[in-house]
Scaffold this motif. Sequence first.
Motif, PDB file in Angstrom:
ATOM      1  N   ASP A   1     -83.488 -57.923   9.847  1.00 22.58           N
ATOM      2  CA  ASP A   1     -83.132 -57.928   8.428  1.00 22.58           C
ATOM      3  C   ASP A   1     -83.093 -56.514   7.828  1.00 22.58           C
ATOM      4  OD1 ASP A   1     -83.198 -60.622   8.676  1.00 22.58           O
ATOM      5  OD2 ASP A   1     -85.052 -60.917   7.527  1.00 22.58           O
ATOM      6  N   GLN A   2     -83.578 -55.524   8.569  1.00 23.66           N
ATOM      7  CA  GLN A   2     -83.567 -54.166   8.005  1.00 23.66           C
ATOM      8  C   GLN A   2     -82.135 -53.623   8.018  1.00 23.66           C
ATOM      9  OE1 GLN A   2     -86.226 -52.243   6.726  1.00 23.66           O
ATOM     10  NE2 GLN A   2     -87.061 -54.313   6.716  1.00 23.66           N
ATOM     11  N   PRO A   3     -81.739 -52.975   6.942  1.00 24.49           N
ATOM     12  CA  PRO A   3     -80.380 -52.420   6.924  1.00 24.49           C
ATOM     13  C   PRO A   3     -80.266 -51.211   7.847  1.00 24.49           C
ATOM     14  CG  PRO A   3     -81.557 -51.862   4.926  1.00 24.49           C
ATOM     15  CD  PRO A   3     -82.438 -52.794   5.676  1.00 24.49           C
ATOM     16  N   ILE A   4     -79.110 -51.063   8.493  1.00 27.16           N
ATOM     17  CA  ILE A   4     -78.848 -49.881   9.319  1.00 27.16           C
ATOM     18  C   ILE A   4     -77.946 -48.920   8.549  1.00 27.16           C
ATOM     19  CG2 ILE A   4     -77.936 -49.034  11.520  1.00 27.16           C
ATOM     20  CD1 ILE A   4     -78.319 -51.921  12.588  1.00 27.16           C
ATOM     21  N   THR A   5     -76.801 -49.429   8.113  1.00 31.33           N
ATOM     22  CA  THR A   5     -75.895 -48.561   7.345  1.00 31.33           C
ATOM     23  C   THR A   5     -75.271 -49.337   6.194  1.00 31.33           C
ATOM     24  OG1 THR A   5     -74.037 -49.180   8.754  1.00 31.33           O
ATOM     25  CG2 THR A   5     -75.180 -47.138   9.311  1.00 31.33           C
ATOM     26  N   TYR A   6     -74.907 -48.580   5.176  1.00 33.01           N
ATOM     27  CA  TYR A   6     -74.118 -49.112   4.082  1.00 33.01           C
ATOM     28  C   TYR A   6     -72.925 -48.186   3.916  1.00 33.01           C
ATOM     29  CZ  TYR A   6     -78.382 -51.544   2.581  1.00 33.01           C
ATOM     30  OH  TYR A   6     -79.493 -52.324   2.515  1.00 33.01           O
ATOM     31  N   ALA A   7     -71.765 -48.740   3.681  1.00 34.11           N
ATOM     32  CA  ALA A   7     -70.613 -47.895   3.389  1.00 34.11           C
ATOM     33  C   ALA A   7     -69.742 -48.589   2.356  1.00 34.11           C
ATOM     34  CB  ALA A   7     -69.810 -47.631   4.657  1.00 34.11           C
ATOM     35  N   ALA A   8     -69.374 -47.840   1.321  1.00 29.32           N
ATOM     36  CA  ALA A   8     -68.541 -48.393   0.261  1.00 29.32           C
ATOM     37  C   ALA A   8     -67.308 -47.518   0.105  1.00 29.32           C
ATOM     38  CB  ALA A   8     -69.326 -48.471  -1.044  1.00 29.32           C
ATOM     39  N   PRO A   9     -66.200 -47.858   0.816  1.00 29.02           N
ATOM     40  CA  PRO A   9     -64.986 -47.066   0.636  1.00 29.02           C
ATOM     41  C   PRO A   9     -64.428 -47.293  -0.775  1.00 29.02           C
ATOM     42  CG  PRO A   9     -64.582 -48.959   2.062  1.00 29.02           C
ATOM     43  CD  PRO A   9     -66.045 -48.924   1.805  1.00 29.02           C
ATOM     44  N   LEU A  10     -64.069 -46.210  -1.430  1.00 24.69           N
ATOM     45  CA  LEU A  10     -63.532 -46.352  -2.783  1.00 24.69           C
ATOM     46  C   LEU A  10     -62.409 -45.355  -3.018  1.00 24.69           C
ATOM     47  CD1 LEU A  10     -65.092 -43.784  -4.284  1.00 24.69           C
ATOM     48  CD2 LEU A  10     -66.915 -45.445  -4.427  1.00 24.69           C
ATOM     49  N   THR A  11     -61.613 -45.650  -4.044  1.00 23.48           N
ATOM     50  CA  THR A  11     -60.586 -44.706  -4.474  1.00 23.48           C
ATOM     51  C   THR A  11     -60.950 -44.279  -5.880  1.00 23.48           C
ATOM     52  OG1 THR A  11     -59.245 -46.506  -5.324  1.00 23.48           O
ATOM     53  CG2 THR A  11     -58.749 -45.747  -3.097  1.00 23.48           C
ATOM     54  N   TYR A  12     -60.540 -43.061  -6.239  1.00 20.65           N
ATOM     55  CA  TYR A  12     -60.869 -42.600  -7.591  1.00 20.65           C
ATOM     56  C   TYR A  12     -59.832 -41.619  -8.105  1.00 20.65           C
ATOM     57  CZ  TYR A  12     -62.710 -38.318  -5.426  1.00 20.65           C
ATOM     58  OH  TYR A  12     -62.848 -37.153  -4.732  1.00 20.65           O
ATOM     59  N   HIS A  13     -59.764 -41.546  -9.423  1.00 20.23           N
ATOM     60  CA  HIS A  13     -58.957 -40.546 -10.115  1.00 20.23           C
ATOM     61  C   HIS A  13     -59.939 -39.668 -10.873  1.00 20.23           C
ATOM     62  CE1 HIS A  13     -55.133 -42.700  -9.534  1.00 20.23           C
ATOM     63  NE2 HIS A  13     -55.822 -43.792  -9.753  1.00 20.23           N
ATOM     64  N   THR A  14     -59.757 -38.337 -10.790  1.00 18.27           N
ATOM     65  CA  THR A  14     -60.674 -37.473 -11.538  1.00 18.27           C
ATOM     66  C   THR A  14     -60.390 -37.536 -13.032  1.00 18.27           C
ATOM     67  OG1 THR A  14     -59.217 -35.632 -11.128  1.00 18.27           O
ATOM     68  CG2 THR A  14     -61.081 -35.887  -9.634  1.00 18.27           C
ATOM     69  N   SER A  15     -59.155 -37.873 -13.399  1.00 14.43           N
ATOM     70  CA  SER A  15     -58.815 -38.100 -14.801  1.00 14.43           C
ATOM     71  C   SER A  15     -57.563 -38.970 -14.810  1.00 14.43           C
ATOM     72  CB  SER A  15     -58.578 -36.770 -15.523  1.00 14.43           C
ATOM     73  OG  SER A  15     -57.475 -36.113 -14.948  1.00 14.43           O
ATOM     74  N   PRO A  16     -57.242 -39.593 -15.966  1.00 14.74           N
ATOM     75  CA  PRO A  16     -56.063 -40.457 -15.977  1.00 14.74           C
ATOM     76  C   PRO A  16     -54.818 -39.660 -15.571  1.00 14.74           C
ATOM     77  CG  PRO A  16     -57.329 -40.732 -17.987  1.00 14.74           C
ATOM     78  CD  PRO A  16     -57.924 -39.568 -17.252  1.00 14.74           C
ATOM     79  N   GLY A  17     -54.069 -40.173 -14.624  1.00 12.97           N
ATOM     80  CA  GLY A  17     -52.853 -39.483 -14.187  1.00 12.97           C
ATOM     81  C   GLY A  17     -53.070 -38.528 -13.032  1.00 12.97           C
ATOM     82  N   ALA A  18     -54.314 -38.242 -12.691  1.00 10.63           N
ATOM     83  CA  ALA A  18     -54.587 -37.354 -11.554  1.00 10.63           C
ATOM     84  C   ALA A  18     -54.310 -38.116 -10.256  1.00 10.63           C
ATOM     85  CB  ALA A  18     -56.041 -36.898 -11.601  1.00 10.63           C
ATOM     86  N   PRO A  19     -54.032 -37.394  -9.164  1.00 12.14           N
ATOM     87  CA  PRO A  19     -53.729 -38.089  -7.911  1.00 12.14           C
ATOM     88  C   PRO A  19     -54.899 -38.936  -7.417  1.00 12.14           C
ATOM     89  CG  PRO A  19     -53.981 -35.724  -7.557  1.00 12.14           C
ATOM     90  CD  PRO A  19     -53.946 -35.935  -9.030  1.00 12.14           C
ATOM     91  N   LEU A  20     -54.542 -39.998  -6.682  1.00 16.32           N
ATOM     92  CA  LEU A  20     -55.543 -40.911  -6.144  1.00 16.32           C
ATOM     93  C   LEU A  20     -56.266 -40.247  -4.968  1.00 16.32           C
ATOM     94  CD1 LEU A  20     -56.340 -44.010  -6.431  1.00 16.32           C
ATOM     95  CD2 LEU A  20     -54.913 -44.336  -4.405  1.00 16.32           C
ATOM     96  N   ARG A  21     -57.583 -40.336  -4.964  1.00 15.39           N
ATOM     97  CA  ARG A  21     -58.354 -39.786  -3.851  1.00 15.39           C
ATOM     98  C   ARG A  21     -59.200 -40.884  -3.221  1.00 15.39           C
ATOM     99  NH1 ARG A  21     -59.132 -33.964  -5.065  1.00 15.39           N
ATOM    100  NH2 ARG A  21     -58.049 -33.628  -7.018  1.00 15.39           N
ATOM    101  N   HIS A  22     -59.618 -40.621  -1.973  1.00 15.74           N
ATOM    102  CA  HIS A  22     -60.427 -41.598  -1.242  1.00 15.74           C
ATOM    103  C   HIS A  22     -61.799 -41.013  -0.940  1.00 15.74           C
ATOM    104  CE1 HIS A  22     -57.110 -44.423  -0.318  1.00 15.74           C
ATOM    105  NE2 HIS A  22     -56.382 -43.324  -0.488  1.00 15.74           N
ATOM    106  N   TYR A  23     -62.776 -41.872  -0.871  1.00  8.89           N
ATOM    107  CA  TYR A  23     -64.124 -41.433  -0.512  1.00  8.89           C
ATOM    108  C   TYR A  23     -64.882 -42.626   0.042  1.00  8.89           C
ATOM    109  CZ  TYR A  23     -68.551 -38.932  -0.805  1.00  8.89           C
ATOM    110  OH  TYR A  23     -69.728 -38.294  -0.498  1.00  8.89           O
TER     111      TYR A  23
END
Lengths: 573, 205
Positions: free
Chosen positions: A275-297
């Motif tokens: 039951d112990q967690p080994i890894t967590y990963a949350a892929p997400l996309t983000y914009h630094t401001s409205p209209g800025a290019p889409l980035r991944h993390y």
Amino acid sequence: MTTAEGDAIEAASDTIESAQGSIAARTGRGPAGRLGVRGWLRWLWRQLTSMRTALILLFLLALASVPGSVLPQEGIDPAAVSQYFVAHPALAPFLNRLSLFSVFAAPWFAAVYLLLFASLAGCVLPRTFRLAGSARQRPPRAPRNLTRLPFTASYATGQQPDEALGKASALLARRRFRLHAGAGWVSAEKGYLREVGNLVFHIALLALLISVGLGGIFGYKANRLLVVGQGFANTPTDLDVFRPGRLVSPSDLQPFSISLQGFTAKYVNSGPEMDQPITYAAPLTYHTSPGAPLRHYVLQVNHPLVVDGVSVYLIGHGYAPEFKVTDGTGRVQFDGPVPFIPVDQSSLTSEGVIKVPDAKPTQLGFAGVFLPTAVDNGGQLQSAFPAALFPRVSLVAYDGNLGMNSGQAQSVYQLDTKGLHQLPVAPRPLAPGQSIKLPGGVGTLTFTGYKQWVSLAITYDPGQLPALVSGITALLGLILSFLVRRRRVFVRALPRADGSTEVVMGGLARSDAAGGFEAEFADLAQHLQELHDGSALPAEQLAQELDQQSAVTAQAHAAGHDPALAGREGSEA
Amino acid sequence: MTRLLRPERCGARAALIGSLLAAAALAIAGCEGGAIGANTPASSGQNFVSGSYQTTVFRVGSRPQAPTVAGITLTGKRLRLASYRGDVVVVNFWGSWCAPCRAEAPTLGALARQLTGSGVRFVGIDIRDEPDAALAFMQNFNVGYPSLNDPNDDIALQFRNTVPPSAIPSTVIIDRSGRIAARIVGGVTYAGLKAMIGRVAAEHS
């Protein structure tokens, strides 16, 4: 001899000491004497900026943070706070009035912090000015009798006094001593870097305090729960919890937006660590401001996403079962995921509610438990594993008044059952795709599936980097002031009756830092003697001078004025 | 001159104080962002930043320009706020899950029915909502005006340089020339909102 003694002490003592002494003498009269308002204020200021007050305040600060770790805190775990309110209905409101559920935001905590700040600033600022003065100081005049200093050397030379002193000055200057010359003497001092280190330390300490304060004024903290597939923007309406600093307005928030693309958690599935967690990963996309290019993390624990100086941390996760609810008229009232809150971290057994306030003919409410891996344990359904291997939902259904239309804000994770009554529905756990038909034809609920959610902590602390830089600078300054010794070398050249010149050298290390001055002085003395082409003085005279020296030292000890000791005081860090 | 009352020299051990203070600051800072799993979201709190009633009115000369908001309504139509230029526009930020929004919904619905057609338009911006629940809300409260679907709060974000809605519900009144005349944070009252709309509507653009 008394004049010589006075000279030596003057040379060894320090202007800081004398300044301190006179202040102590003035304030030393204490409150017993007749003091005006100004006197009292000055006395209070002295008390506040004293070492003892600072230590007491520091202790108080530590003491004040104790309830912060003993009692649940609003800013860290609001759920635990409300549980505390339920468990201790009499005590909790009283503790709340003392701000014990948000200790670090409490007025009394701020009072201690600000007093400590005032105390330290009041101590450090004047000292900074004194240090700056002392770093610019010229070496003092050479004492009359150099043989009483801790390190001495003397010899005779055929050179004239002026020539001998000129050579001494040149040698000392080459060794980067700061010089001060007079008739028949040269004083030299080295190791001012010690004062510079001291100064750097004090200024950096002030900068550290200011940085910590800046973070509290211009920074903010926020929380947001995000279901996979959802997004949010960094604006107060879209945050679950928003704690701005004193001077933060909603338009100051960095305008980034984040969309959660997925979430994966891996767990140990056998052995004692199960039951112990080994890894967590949350892929997400983000914009630094409205209209800025889409980035991944890919967001991971301790790998925050940093946007414009704002850090977004992954701090929690859970399940959001999806439901579709139709009311008595057959209209779809709700169709989407509902975040459930884990009540047990190892099995991720989670609880949540579904509110259907616009259902006809009557409002509907459901309280449920989500079990990621449901197992039958003697008639009792439990979750055996945190991953969703065998997901089941068990629900209790209500109809009546949810209490939402009155405008009283309520938790989206709790059902106010005052105006509700429970519907007689068989307690059957639902598998994905299964439905319950509510009695009386008031509606239907279908468990359509599940999604995962993450909770994010958004923190902006503009004081963080300055605090780190000033912390490191303070440390470097401190190390410098510990490593460098301030030391003085004096040279006197006196014409002797036989036409030769007597050269006397004296040395004094002004701090108790690691030794080494003895060797340095010996080396200097040897070099100077070679330059002067000097010869040792007759043994008989030397012995006489040594006698004098020990006699004076004994006197000085008796009077409590060891010149060597007096010299140390002023250059403490 | 009691020795107890005389303050000691402070400087010598400032190093100690400084390092202890730094340690304390780090310890306090370290409380945040702990291990995953230790932290659940605000399960007891309201879990949204709720508004306390608060009104900001801008004088004619000092009104910020409203952002050029456009999007898809809950009923699937395109809507541009700029197409309402020349009318007074009341923009309401809401969600079907938000109890104060439900309380003010009848007021907004009634005012909209009363004033639409006399140079006043109402637009809702539905925040963090599930579309079926939002449509049920609109039907239930007989809300006749359109609402832009803003699940990710992108529209609210566009107001950041002007008067960002700092809580839900929030209401913004835009004058005939497309500038923000007032903002109300928290639920509106019938008399209060009507008077405010009336004042802005009485201005000549």
